[in-house]
Design an enzyme around this catalytic site. Sequence first.
Site, short mmCIF file in Angstrom:
data_model
loop_
_atom_site.label_atom_id
_atom_site.label_comp_id
_atom_site.label_asym_id
_atom_site.label_seq_id
_atom_site.Cartn_x
_atom_site.Cartn_y
_atom_site.Cartn_z
N ILE A 12 -1.77 -2.39 -25.94
CA ILE A 12 -1.49 -3.67 -25.28
C ILE A 12 -2.62 -4.02 -24.31
O ILE A 12 -3.03 -5.18 -24.21
CB ILE A 12 -0.13 -3.63 -24.54
N GLU A 83 1.52 7.45 -20.83
CA GLU A 83 1.87 8.10 -22.09
C GLU A 83 3.01 7.24 -22.63
O GLU A 83 3.98 6.98 -21.91
CB GLU A 83 2.34 9.53 -21.85
N THR A 133 9.00 -1.14 -19.63
CA THR A 133 9.65 -1.21 -20.94
C THR A 133 11.15 -1.49 -20.82
O THR A 133 11.78 -1.13 -19.82
CB THR A 133 9.43 0.14 -21.67
N ASP A 134 11.72 -2.04 -21.88
CA ASP A 134 13.17 -2.23 -21.93
C ASP A 134 13.91 -0.90 -22.09
O ASP A 134 15.11 -0.82 -21.87
CB ASP A 134 13.56 -3.20 -23.07
N GLU A 135 13.17 0.17 -22.47
CA GLU A 135 13.85 1.46 -22.73
C GLU A 135 14.47 2.05 -21.47
O GLU A 135 15.31 2.94 -21.56
CB GLU A 135 12.87 2.47 -23.33
N TYR A 159 10.34 9.92 -22.08
CA TYR A 159 9.44 8.77 -21.87
C TYR A 159 10.13 7.71 -21.02
O TYR A 159 9.58 7.25 -20.01
CB TYR A 159 9.03 8.16 -23.22
N LYS A 163 9.19 6.29 -17.23
CA LYS A 163 8.90 4.89 -16.92
C LYS A 163 9.90 4.36 -15.87
O LYS A 163 9.54 3.60 -14.98
CB LYS A 163 8.97 4.03 -18.18
N ASN A 189 6.51 -3.96 -28.91
CA ASN A 189 5.36 -4.76 -29.32
C ASN A 189 4.85 -4.30 -30.67
O ASN A 189 4.97 -3.12 -31.03
CB ASN A 189 4.20 -4.58 -28.33
P1 NAD Z 1 -0.94 3.15 -25.53
O1 NAD Z 1 -0.43 4.54 -25.62
O2 NAD Z 1 -1.44 2.47 -26.75
O3 NAD Z 1 -2.12 3.11 -24.47
C1 NAD Z 1 -2.08 3.77 -23.24
C2 NAD Z 1 -3.48 3.75 -22.64
O4 NAD Z 1 -3.42 4.39 -21.35
C3 NAD Z 1 -4.51 4.53 -23.45
O5 NAD Z 1 -5.71 3.79 -23.54
C4 NAD Z 1 -4.74 5.79 -22.64
O6 NAD Z 1 -6.04 6.34 -22.79
C5 NAD Z 1 -4.50 5.30 -21.23
N1 NAD Z 1 -4.09 6.36 -20.29
C6 NAD Z 1 -3.17 7.34 -20.50
N2 NAD Z 1 -3.08 8.12 -19.40
C7 NAD Z 1 -3.92 7.59 -18.48
C8 NAD Z 1 -4.25 7.92 -17.14
N3 NAD Z 1 -3.70 8.98 -16.52
N4 NAD Z 1 -5.14 7.16 -16.49
C9 NAD Z 1 -5.75 6.10 -17.10
N5 NAD Z 1 -5.49 5.76 -18.37
C10 NAD Z 1 -4.58 6.48 -19.05
O7 NAD Z 1 0.22 2.31 -24.83
P2 NAD Z 1 0.66 0.80 -25.08
O8 NAD Z 1 1.59 0.73 -26.21
O9 NAD Z 1 -0.54 -0.06 -25.03
O10 NAD Z 1 1.53 0.56 -23.75
C11 NAD Z 1 0.92 0.12 -22.55
C12 NAD Z 1 1.97 0.03 -21.47
O11 NAD Z 1 2.98 -0.89 -21.86
C13 NAD Z 1 2.69 1.35 -21.21
O12 NAD Z 1 2.90 1.47 -19.83
C14 NAD Z 1 4.01 1.22 -21.94
O13 NAD Z 1 5.01 1.96 -21.29
C15 NAD Z 1 4.26 -0.27 -21.81
N6 NAD Z 1 5.06 -0.87 -22.89
C16 NAD Z 1 4.72 -0.65 -24.20
C17 NAD Z 1 5.45 -1.28 -25.21
C18 NAD Z 1 5.12 -1.09 -26.67
O14 NAD Z 1 5.89 -1.51 -27.53
N7 NAD Z 1 3.99 -0.47 -27.02
C19 NAD Z 1 6.53 -2.11 -24.87
C20 NAD Z 1 6.85 -2.29 -23.53
C21 NAD Z 1 6.09 -1.68 -22.54
O1 DAU Z 2 11.07 -0.81 -26.44
C1 DAU Z 2 9.76 -0.70 -25.95
C2 DAU Z 2 9.17 0.61 -26.42
O2 DAU Z 2 8.87 0.44 -27.80
C3 DAU Z 2 7.92 1.02 -25.65
O3 DAU Z 2 8.25 1.25 -24.31
C4 DAU Z 2 7.29 2.27 -26.26
O4 DAU Z 2 6.08 2.58 -25.61
C5 DAU Z 2 7.01 2.01 -27.72
O5 DAU Z 2 6.51 3.17 -28.33
C6 DAU Z 2 8.30 1.56 -28.43
O6 DAU Z 2 9.26 2.66 -28.49
P1 DAU Z 2 10.09 2.97 -29.82
O7 DAU Z 2 10.50 4.38 -29.79
O8 DAU Z 2 11.14 1.95 -30.03
O9 DAU Z 2 8.90 2.73 -30.90
P2 DAU Z 2 8.49 3.51 -32.23
O10 DAU Z 2 7.49 2.66 -32.93
O11 DAU Z 2 8.15 4.92 -31.98
O12 DAU Z 2 9.84 3.47 -33.07
C7 DAU Z 2 10.47 2.24 -33.40
C8 DAU Z 2 11.76 2.57 -34.12
O13 DAU Z 2 11.43 3.15 -35.40
C9 DAU Z 2 12.60 3.62 -33.41
O14 DAU Z 2 13.96 3.32 -33.59
C10 DAU Z 2 12.26 4.91 -34.12
C11 DAU Z 2 11.96 4.47 -35.53
N1 DAU Z 2 10.94 5.26 -36.24
C12 DAU Z 2 9.76 5.51 -35.65
C13 DAU Z 2 8.79 6.25 -36.28
C14 DAU Z 2 7.48 6.55 -35.62
C15 DAU Z 2 11.22 5.72 -37.53
O15 DAU Z 2 12.29 5.47 -38.10
N2 DAU Z 2 10.25 6.45 -38.17
C16 DAU Z 2 9.06 6.76 -37.60
O16 DAU Z 2 8.23 7.47 -38.22
#
Ligand code: NAD
Ligand code: DAU
Length: 352
Positions: A12, A83, A133-135, A159, A163, A189
């Site tokens: 993101i 993370e 996150t919504d989690e 996780y 958060k 996302n």
């Molecule tokens: P990501 O895992 O793709 O990226 C995380 C980034 O943070 C990486 O570039 C990593 O190198 C960096 N990082 C990790 N530890 C660090 C530290 N100690 N200091 C500096 N940098 C560090 O994560 P993402 O999916 O891009 O998510 C970004 C943020 O958004 C997170 O806080 C996550 O909780 C939140 N979020 C993610 C989602 C989703 O669906 N991916 C949804 C809602 C909220």
């Molecule tokens: O809701 C926001 C969160 O969405 C963020 O805070 C997290 O950083 C992000 O990783 C994501 O969490 P989820 O656990 O929902 O995402 P993930 O892509 O890991 O999994 C999405 C759904 O799919 C979940 O119900 C688990 C399932 N899944 C995931 C994987 C990796 C499978 O069924 N098979 C898989 O191999």
Amino acid sequence: MTILVTGGAGFIGANFILDWLDRSGERIVNLDKLTYAGNRNSLSSVEEDPRHVFVAGGIEDETLVGILLKRHAVRAIVNFAAESHVDRSIHGPMAFVETNVFGTVRLLEAARSYWQQLGAVEKGRFRFLQVSTDEVYGTLGADDLPFSETNPYEPNSPYAASKASSDHFARAYRETYGLPVIITNCSNNYGPYQFPEKLVPLIIHNALSHRSLPIYGDGRQIRDWLYVKDHCSALRLVLERGAPGSTYNIGGGNERANIEVVEALCAILDGLCPRADGKSYANLITFVKDRPGHDRRYAVNPTRITRELGWRPSETFASGLRKTAEWYLDNTAWVMQAANGTYQDWVARQYA
Ligand code: NAD
Ligand code: DAU
């Protein structure tokens, strides 16, 4: 003017930086520790751009953060660094505590020291945006209303607990010290530059490599999907006009069961890149052991951000998913580099 983005080499964060630099002349300092999830290739198009200053380092390094804040006269921090993968948090929660809890508190400390010595105008203008996150709200029953900002925190995975903890500290810094903190809680996302450990890019990557498509449990778990650029537009609005001390829920209004997401992706790939044997990619779907503590349903009520800030997503689920599949097909070099040795170790461990 400068903003400090942390974790900007992640999924993101990188999308946020690319969009920001497309729309604004304002400089970004990008502090990223480059863990397995950080990827500088995502930002190769802005590597030479003087408005993007990359710094390799951790949010837990208070001294470094303090220097960056002062040197660049930072007016806002957007904290993406974390993370972020639930499955990895089940294998090893401590890394999540280190970065998401201790790291965030150290970042808040550095922000507080800097903010307290600013002049009145700069102090009033400063923002600390905690991207969450919504989690943190836990899981919903089939008939429950979507999460609103007043739902209690009931995190179920390490996780989510980490958060939730960082959100509580961010809130406490606002209440105790007056630091202008805003928290956003977003749903799932998907889009370009997502590391292929998460469902959508994992399925695309596995399908194109003719590997099985693992679905946890019965595949009926529901997530609320949002195209990443719509999350970025929400964050820009919150930074610009959000009220300090507020929380904003961000969601796409796209509740889908995992099996539906995977089937939709297979149908898109069948059209864009048909298999040589004429079969559908859906034939690769395999139901595997469920995730422990697997949340059954997430859904987000975005009324506050819609009403107060006028935010609306631009992509539908169909258009966003198609764009995402096209991006992964057009960027195989990025995917191959991301799916390197340590990624293979993770896949072997998780899906053995
Ligand atoms: P990501 O895992 O793709 O990226 C995380 C980034 O943070 C990486 O570039 C990593 O190198 C960096 N990082 C990790 N530890 C660090 C530290 N100690 N200091 C500096 N940098 C560090 O994560 P993402 O999916 O891009 O998510 C970004 C943020 O958004 C997170 O806080 C996550 O909780 C939140 N979020 C993610 C989602 C989703 O669906 N991916 C949804 C809602 C909220
Ligand atoms: O809701 C926001 C969160 O969405 C963020 O805070 C997290 O950083 C992000 O990783 C994501 O969490 P989820 O656990 O929902 O995402 P993930 O892509 O890991 O999994 C999405 C759904 O799919 C979940 O119900 C688990 C399932 N899944 C995931 C994987 C990796 C499978 O069924 N098979 C898989 O191999």
